[in-house]
Write a protein that holds these residues in place. Structure first.
Motif, mmCIF file in Angstrom:
data_model
loop_
_atom_site.group_PDB
_atom_site.id
_atom_site.type_symbol
_atom_site.label_atom_id
_atom_site.label_comp_id
_atom_site.label_asym_id
_atom_site.label_seq_id
_atom_site.Cartn_x
_atom_site.Cartn_y
_atom_site.Cartn_z
ATOM 1 N N CYS A 51 -0.595 -1.481 -3.984
ATOM 2 C CA CYS A 51 -0.321 -0.066 -3.679
ATOM 3 C C CYS A 51 -0.134 0.150 -2.181
ATOM 4 N N ASP A 52 0.997 0.741 -1.819
ATOM 5 C CA ASP A 52 1.222 1.103 -0.425
ATOM 6 C C ASP A 52 0.303 2.270 -0.058
ATOM 7 N N TYR A 53 -0.121 2.322 1.205
ATOM 8 C CA TYR A 53 -0.991 3.428 1.628
ATOM 9 C C TYR A 53 -0.203 4.717 1.795
ATOM 10 N N ASN A 54 0.920 4.649 2.505
ATOM 11 C CA ASN A 54 1.738 5.847 2.745
ATOM 12 C C ASN A 54 2.785 5.982 1.650
ATOM 13 N N LEU A 55 2.682 7.066 0.895
ATOM 14 C CA LEU A 55 3.605 7.278 -0.225
ATOM 15 C C LEU A 55 4.384 8.588 -0.085
ATOM 16 N N GLY A 56 4.540 9.047 1.159
ATOM 17 C CA GLY A 56 5.264 10.308 1.363
ATOM 18 C C GLY A 56 4.436 11.499 0.931
ATOM 19 N N GLU A 57 5.086 12.500 0.373
ATOM 20 C CA GLU A 57 4.392 13.708 -0.084
ATOM 21 C C GLU A 57 3.495 13.392 -1.285
ATOM 22 N N GLY A 58 2.367 14.055 -1.360
ATOM 23 C CA GLY A 58 1.460 13.856 -2.495
ATOM 24 C C GLY A 58 0.362 12.855 -2.175
ATOM 25 N N LYS A 59 -0.122 12.203 -3.208
ATOM 26 C CA LYS A 59 -1.247 11.271 -3.060
ATOM 27 C C LYS A 59 -0.844 10.069 -2.210
ATOM 28 N N ALA A 89 -9.921 4.089 3.312
ATOM 29 C CA ALA A 89 -9.645 3.298 2.115
ATOM 30 C C ALA A 89 -10.789 2.357 1.786
ATOM 31 N N ARG A 90 -11.436 1.813 2.813
ATOM 32 C CA ARG A 90 -12.501 0.828 2.589
ATOM 33 C C ARG A 90 -13.692 1.418 1.840
ATOM 34 N N GLU A 91 -13.876 2.729 1.972
ATOM 35 C CA GLU A 91 -15.024 3.360 1.316
ATOM 36 C C GLU A 91 -14.937 3.246 -0.203
ATOM 37 N N TYR A 92 -13.704 3.053 -0.720
ATOM 38 C CA TYR A 92 -13.548 2.892 -2.166
ATOM 39 C C TYR A 92 -13.273 1.439 -2.551
ATOM 40 N N GLN A 93 -13.470 0.538 -1.579
ATOM 41 C CA GLN A 93 -13.531 -0.908 -1.811
ATOM 42 C C GLN A 93 -12.307 -1.503 -2.509
ATOM 43 N N PRO A 94 -11.161 -1.519 -1.811
ATOM 44 C CA PRO A 94 -10.048 -2.314 -2.339
ATOM 45 C C PRO A 94 -10.417 -3.793 -2.280
ATOM 46 N N ASP A 95 -9.801 -4.589 -3.122
ATOM 47 C CA ASP A 95 -10.140 -6.019 -3.138
ATOM 48 C C ASP A 95 -9.557 -6.754 -1.945
ATOM 49 N N ALA A 96 -8.471 -6.232 -1.380
ATOM 50 C CA ALA A 96 -7.862 -6.883 -0.217
ATOM 51 C C ALA A 96 -6.846 -5.946 0.419
ATOM 52 N N TYR A 97 -6.477 -6.257 1.671
ATOM 53 C CA TYR A 97 -5.398 -5.566 2.368
ATOM 54 C C TYR A 97 -4.252 -6.544 2.575
ATOM 55 N N LEU A 98 -3.042 -6.081 2.411
ATOM 56 C CA LEU A 98 -1.852 -6.864 2.741
ATOM 57 C C LEU A 98 -1.066 -6.066 3.769
ATOM 58 N N THR A 99 -0.821 -6.678 4.914
ATOM 59 C CA THR A 99 -0.116 -5.976 5.981
ATOM 60 C C THR A 99 1.363 -6.329 5.964
ATOM 61 N N LYS A 100 2.201 -5.301 5.941
ATOM 62 C CA LYS A 100 3.644 -5.510 5.976
ATOM 63 C C LYS A 100 4.061 -6.053 7.341
#
Length: 548
Positions: free
Chosen positions: A66-74, A110-121
């Motif tokens: 899941c990308d962090y920035n998704l434009g308008e909305g969530k 984002a870390r507060e909800y504990q993603p399993d990993a980050y991938l940096t573009k």
């Protein structure tokens, strides 16, 4: 029993389902191509947050990218937050946050909800395959435990953790952390604490220090918990969970002002955490720091726009705080706060239009805002359309009733307000939290600025009494009662000092006892449920003995 179908490497990618969430179609297509080249087959592509959550509600997903920035909305944080909250992701599923943004605010939130990993573009196939292979290897090894966690079969999960520890030393940290947390969940605090203590004797790991503090709070060893959590916060200032638990510990110690400062610091470090802003707002309100409460409620409302935790209560609380802040303030700033409060309530009614009760609660606060700005006729006019809906105290929920009573006090309808609070006290006799709110309003039916003045006078009076300076104590308590004449504790404090002065005087002055009688008469309608009621009866009895 292990699942032999879940093996790492090669075609393990092909056995799983994937969800790629990104607002750029080219990136979605690129990710699909990379996943397919790794052996993946079942891949769903989604461009926005809402359809992504909906897809997870009806389909099992093994891996979310899941990308962090998704434009308008969530954004990505909102999606992760909602999936965790609704339990739409199994423990065995993986959530990878993909982003070109590396700001502290994004990572902390984002870390507060504990993603399993980050991938940096930018992401290439080799990077993606390497990260996923490692994560899927761990997923496979720990799958039986995670399945029992999803089923909330904690005893079986504990047994599996114990059995897996000697066989999978590679995942010892995960297993120890999970095992301690499981012991905590089932209430076996001694075993949980032993794991945390054993880990900490070998190495000062933040998760173990946090778990130790959390468990110490659970067994009511608050002082030790506070000490441990302070040490964790000092050594790992970005470990947000430590701030929350430390604030809880400080509150238990009666140090609510210090607890508020801890939450303020946490909100600075991680400004996108809605639930923490809400906790800060509630604590600041209790501390009568209405300026901070208004700011925190404002942030809570802002962060709730696309959050699963969005609530009309947040808008209402912001309106109430701003109402308190602008009361009696005719300056430009006071007018701005009043306008913001009215605008907030209007937005609430539109956003949550399906809730018909909100119109009533909104008008109660609107009326108080106008009254606080000296617009009494306008306040009465705003309240009039909902008066009928508020006529039956037996049908009123307690928070609406208390808020209505507060507005009635501002409109000068004190008898009606006290009668309503008396009804509510009888109805909710077994609910201490409600009774405490009722007592607080009965004792101090004034704005927060006057409350603070009266409380300062009360503290000064108590200090003077303890120092034996009775005249100063009488002066301070009397000054406080000019602000809140019906305050039970203040009236009883003054009676106690007057009785002491009467007893100590070589030639007793009967006027002192008459003053005592006057102040006790002021409390004749004190509800039996009030915390000061027994003290009131005791002093009435004592006065009767002194006057005979």
């Amino acid at each position: 029993m292990t699942d032999t179908t879940e093996k790492t490497g090669g075609n393990s990618f092909g056995k799983l389902t994937y969800l790629v969430i990104d607002d750029f179609e080219n990136f979605r297509l690129s990710m699909r191509q990379m996943l397919r080249s790794c052996g993946a087959d079942r891949i769903e592509l989604v461009g926005q947050g809402a359809p992504a959550v909906q897809y997870c509600a009806y389909n099992h997903v093994d891996v979310v990218l899941c990308d962090y920035n998704l434009g308008e909305g969530k954004n990505g944080q909102h999606i992760l937050e909602e999936l965790r909250h609704k339990k739409l992701l199994k423990r065995s599923s993986l959530f990878l946050m993909v982003t070109a943004e590396t700001s502290k605010e994004m990572v902390m939130g984002a870390r507060e909800y504990q993603p399993d990993a980050y991938l940096t573009k930018p992401i290439n196939r080799a990077m993606l395959e390497k990260r996923l292979t490692a994560l899927l290897s761990q997923r496979s090894a720990l799958l039986p435990i995670n399945r029992e966690l999803d089923r909330e079969n904690y005893p079986e999960a504990i047994s599996l953790c114990l059995a897996t520890l000697p066989r999978q030393p590679r995942y010892k940290t995960w297993l120890m952390k999970t095992l301690a947390d499981l012991y905590y969940r089932v209430g076996d605090y001694s075993h949980a604490l032993k794991i945390y203590d054993d880990v900490l004797t070998q190495r000062d790991l933040s998760w173990a220090r946090l778990g130790q503090g959390k468990t110490l709070l659970a067994i009511q060893n608050t002082d030790a918990a506070v000490t441990s959590l302070k040490a964790l916060m000092d050594s790992h200032p970005d470990y947000m969970e430590a701030y929350d638990l430390l604030a809880e510990g400080l509150e238990r110690q009666g140090r609510s002002t210090q607890a508020q400062k801890i939450l303020e610091k946490a909100a600075e470090h991680s400004p996108n955490a809605l639930l923490r802003h809400r906790q800060l707002a509630q604590l600041a309100t209790d501390n009568q720091d209405i300026s901070t409460a208004s700011y925190a409620w404002r942030q809570t409302v802002r962060l709730g726009t696309h959050s699963i935790h969005d609530s009309a209560d947040h808008y209402l609380a912001l309106g109430q705080s701003l109402s308190d802040l602008c009361e009696g303030d005719s300056s430009d700033e006071g007018k701005r706060h009043a306008d913001e409060a009215l605008n907030t309530l209007s937005r609430m009614e539109k956003r949550f239009s399906e809730d018909e009760s909100l119109a009533v609660r909104s008008r109660i606060v609107q009326s108080r805002i106008h009254a606080g700005q000296g617009r009494i006729q306008q306040a009465e006019n705003v309240l009039e359309p909902v008066t009928q809906a508020l006529s039956d105290p037996q049908a009123m929920d307690p928070n609406t009733g208390i808020d209505y009573a507060k507005t009635l006090f501002r409109l000068g309808r004190d008898d009606q307000a006290r009668q309503l609070l008396s009804h509510l006290a009888q109805r909710f006799n077994g609910q201490p939290d409600i009774l405490q709110k009722i007592e607080g309003l009965l004792d101090e039916p004034v704005g927060f600025r006057q409350k603070l003045q009266a409380r300062t006078r009360n503290r000064d009076g108590i200090k003077a009494f303890e120092a034996g300076n009775l005249e100063t104590a009488i002066e301070e308590f009397s000054s406080a009662l000019e602000i809140v004449p019906s305050h039970a504790a203040l009236n009883l404090n003054l009676v106690q000092v007057l009785m002491k002065q009467y007893s100590d005087d070589g030639s007793p002055n009967p006027q002192l006892l008459m003053k005592c009688e006057s102040h006790l008469t002021q409390l004749k309608s004190l509800p039996e449920q009030h915390r000061q009621y027994r003290r009131y009866l005791a002093l009435c009895s004592k006065l009767k003995g002194m006057m005979t």
